[in-house]
Design a protein around this motif. Structure first.
Motif, short mmCIF file in Angstrom:
data_model
loop_
_atom_site.label_atom_id
_atom_site.label_comp_id
_atom_site.label_asym_id
_atom_site.label_seq_id
_atom_site.Cartn_x
_atom_site.Cartn_y
_atom_site.Cartn_z
N SER A 1 1.23 7.00 -6.60
CA SER A 1 0.12 7.91 -6.91
C SER A 1 0.45 9.36 -6.57
CB SER A 1 -1.17 7.47 -6.23
OG SER A 1 -1.07 7.55 -4.83
N LEU B 1 -2.63 -0.01 -11.13
CA LEU B 1 -3.10 1.32 -10.74
C LEU B 1 -3.62 2.10 -11.95
CD1 LEU B 1 -0.39 2.41 -8.13
CD2 LEU B 1 -2.74 1.62 -7.68
N MET C 1 -5.58 6.26 -2.34
CA MET C 1 -5.38 4.88 -1.87
C MET C 1 -6.20 4.56 -0.62
SD MET C 1 -3.71 3.03 -3.96
CE MET C 1 -3.53 1.60 -2.89
N VAL D 1 -6.55 -3.19 -0.42
CA VAL D 1 -5.38 -3.92 -0.91
C VAL D 1 -5.35 -5.27 -0.22
CG1 VAL D 1 -2.87 -3.92 -1.14
CG2 VAL D 1 -4.13 -1.76 -1.31
N ARG E 1 0.85 -1.21 0.00
CA ARG E 1 0.00 0.00 0.00
C ARG E 1 0.88 1.26 0.00
NH1 ARG E 1 -4.90 1.80 0.85
NH2 ARG E 1 -5.80 -0.22 1.36
N CYS F 1 2.12 1.92 -3.42
CA CYS F 1 1.04 2.47 -4.25
C CYS F 1 0.79 3.94 -3.92
CB CYS F 1 -0.24 1.67 -4.05
SG CYS F 1 -0.14 -0.04 -4.64
N VAL F 2 0.82 4.29 -2.64
CA VAL F 2 0.63 5.70 -2.23
C VAL F 2 1.73 6.56 -2.84
CG1 VAL F 2 0.76 7.27 -0.25
CG2 VAL F 2 -0.68 5.22 -0.13
#
Length: 193
Positions: A22, A114, A33, A38, A15, A18-19
């Motif tokens: 992004s 994503l 997120m 997730v 996670r 992903c943060v």
């Protein structure tokens, strides 16, 4: 996989990757997120063919909460966070297969999933023209775009500690931390609205 109390928290760590993606890639700035569940799924074998990750939209086309199916309204059974807020997407990673990819392929897989998140961030997918709406008319061009965005993210100098766990293969990470754990989500189902 071991109990939730010990081992490496894979979903928490992925996670954070992903943060960071992004936040650093303008093309992904529409993603929140906090509204993406997730999870991890266990594959039956560590064979390298098959699915590495999936993104499941939790709304219908155009972000609609309901859809008519055979004359009846249906909705997707919601997934909610601990505060009760509904998630708009479910992002799952398939272990050990995903963790056994080379580092850049892991990162490109994350960017790939994503990128499927619709630009309106309304629970729907990004839809390309034509019949192959998920990836567009050329899978090769889609993959090349994902690789370019991955290199762009790496060139933005993200903190190594955010993604260094991805340098490990499944068995290495498992041995180092005494196991791998993470959130698991039920497969979303359509239910009568």
């Amino acid at each position: 996989m071991p109990s939730q109390s010990k081992g490496f928290d894979f979903t928490g760590a992925i996670r954070l990757v992903c943060v960071d993606i992004s936040r650093r890639l303008p093309e992904m700035s529409h993603i929140d997120m906090a509204r993406v569940a997730v999870g991890l799924c266990q594959t039956r074998s560590d064979a390298m063919h098959g699915v590495f990750a999936t993104l499941t939209p939790l709304r219908f086309a155009g972000g609609r909460a309901e859809k008519k199916v055979r004359g009846r309204l249906h909705r997707i059974q919601p997934l909610v966070d601990p505060s009760g807020q509904e998630y708009l997407y479910l992002l799952n990673f398939y272990l050990p297969r995903f963790l056994n990819l080379p580092l850049e392929e892991k990162l490109s897989t994350i960017v790939h999933e994503l990128w499927h998140i619709g630009p309106m961030f309304d629970g729907d997918l990004r839809r390309h023209e034509g019949r192959c709406y998920a990836h567009g008319s050329s899978q090769r061009k889609y993959d090349a775009l994902m690789d370019r965005m991955t290199r762009k993210w790496l060139a933005s100098d993200p903190p190594a500690h955010v993604y260094e766990f991805l340098e490990c293969q499944f068995q290495e990470l498992h041995a180092e931390h005494g196991g791998i754990r993470g959130q698991r989500w039920p497969a979303p189902k359509m239910v009568p609205g």
